[in-house]
Design a protein around this motif. Structure first.
Motif, PDB file in Angstrom:
ATOM      1  N   VAL A 136      37.805  31.510  37.188  1.00  0.00           N
ATOM      2  CA  VAL A 136      39.005  32.189  37.451  1.00  0.00           C
ATOM      3  C   VAL A 136      40.017  30.876  38.356  1.00  0.00           C
ATOM      4  O   VAL A 136      39.506  30.654  39.632  1.00  0.00           O
ATOM      5  CB  VAL A 136      38.496  33.135  38.122  1.00  0.00           C
ATOM      6  N   LYS A 137      41.329  30.775  37.624  1.00  0.00           N
ATOM      7  CA  LYS A 137      42.087  30.851  38.624  1.00  0.00           C
ATOM      8  C   LYS A 137      42.654  29.399  38.357  1.00  0.00           C
ATOM      9  O   LYS A 137      42.979  28.855  39.578  1.00  0.00           O
ATOM     10  CB  LYS A 137      42.620  31.621  39.834  1.00  0.00           C
ATOM     11  N   ARG A 192      44.674  31.925  33.867  1.00  0.00           N
ATOM     12  CA  ARG A 192      43.075  32.172  33.905  1.00  0.00           C
ATOM     13  C   ARG A 192      43.190  33.086  35.114  1.00  0.00           C
ATOM     14  O   ARG A 192      42.876  32.781  35.416  1.00  0.00           O
ATOM     15  CB  ARG A 192      42.153  30.537  33.551  1.00  0.00           C
ATOM     16  N   LYS A 241      41.403  35.753  34.417  1.00  0.00           N
ATOM     17  CA  LYS A 241      39.857  36.232  34.664  1.00  0.00           C
ATOM     18  C   LYS A 241      39.627  36.085  34.101  1.00  0.00           C
ATOM     19  O   LYS A 241      39.676  34.968  32.964  1.00  0.00           O
ATOM     20  CB  LYS A 241      40.254  38.226  33.435  1.00  0.00           C
ATOM     21  N   LYS A 242      38.358  35.669  33.919  1.00  0.00           N
ATOM     22  CA  LYS A 242      36.820  35.221  34.133  1.00  0.00           C
ATOM     23  C   LYS A 242      36.725  34.667  32.247  1.00  0.00           C
ATOM     24  O   LYS A 242      36.942  33.847  31.496  1.00  0.00           O
ATOM     25  CB  LYS A 242      35.963  35.380  34.349  1.00  0.00           C
TER      26      LYS A 242
END
Lengths: 116, 112
Positions: free
Chosen positions: A52-53, A68, A70-71
């Motif tokens: 994530v991120k 990204r 959220k997963k």
């Protein structure tokens, strides 16, 4: 059954438009990928994300960005679509590599994007 | 960068015959994977062979890997019309969560 879904099967946009392609996976995978597929060139990696991120450039990132938050969701963004971005876009996900090495990727059905 | 190269580019055989596709690659790999793609659809993973393995079977599929020659082959035995598709080899070189590097594929047609 594992599933990777993409928001659209077919999309038609005009030159200069901002385009969002969405990909969602339900396997709790850490790694996600965006590829484009063109005749005679095969599949080429645009961007990937290992969590994530997080995001990393692939082989052909120019003209694209990703998100990204959220997963389960990985978005590909065409900031200003151009005709040379007409292509088939494929999203994939993979569980984090373990001691056994890298695992297989699971692909979505693809989005065929036409930029006029 | 293109890592895998499949051979032949196209293959047409009769139903019931065996189909063999080859793949060559250039750099050291962690593993090699084969995928199938039906026309206009996403890719489906078929089989994965790790760099320390030489042969692997899954149903009607048999994959070999020769790391000294940097090559792999996919054999489909007793082919069926439903096997008509494009087949891609893809390599993972390691070093992080980088993606697969694909060849351009072999288009297989099974004649009924």
């Amino acid at each position: 059954d594992v599933k990777v879904t993409q928001s659209s099967r077919y999309l038609v946009k005009r030159t200069g438009e901002k385009v969002f392609l969405e990909c969602v996976q339900d396997m709790d995978h850490e790694n996600m990928f965006w590829y484009r597929q063109d005749p005679g060139l095969g599949l080429r990696l645009i961007y990937f994300s290992y969590d994530v991120k997080m995001k990393e450039k692939g082989d052909i990132p120019e003209g694209y960005s990703v998100s990204r938050e959220k997963k389960e969701r990985f978005s590909l963004i065409l900031e200003s679509a151009s005709t040379n971005q007409t292509s088939m876009y494929l999203c994939a996900s993979r569980s984090q590599p373990g001691t056994g090495g890298y695992n297989e990727q699971f692909f979505g059905p693809g989005t065929r994007l036409t930029v006029l | 960068s293109q890592q895998g190269e499949e051979d032949p580019q196209a293959l047409s055989i009769q139903e019931g015959e065996n189909a063999t596709m080859n793949c060559s690659y250039k750099t050291s790999i962690n593993n090699l994977q084969w995928y199938r793609q039906n026309s206009g659809r996403g890719l489906v993973h078929l089989i994965l062979i790790r760099s320390n393995e030489r042969e692997k079977h899954s149903g009607r599929l048999r994959v070999t890997l020769d790391t000294s020659k940097k090559s792999s082959s996919l054999l489909i035995t007793a082919s069926r019309a439903a096997d008509t598709a494009s087949y891609f080899c893809a390599t993972v070189t390691g070093g992080g969560a980088d993606g697969l590097t694909f060849g351009k594929g072999t288009h297989l047609i099974i004649q009924p």
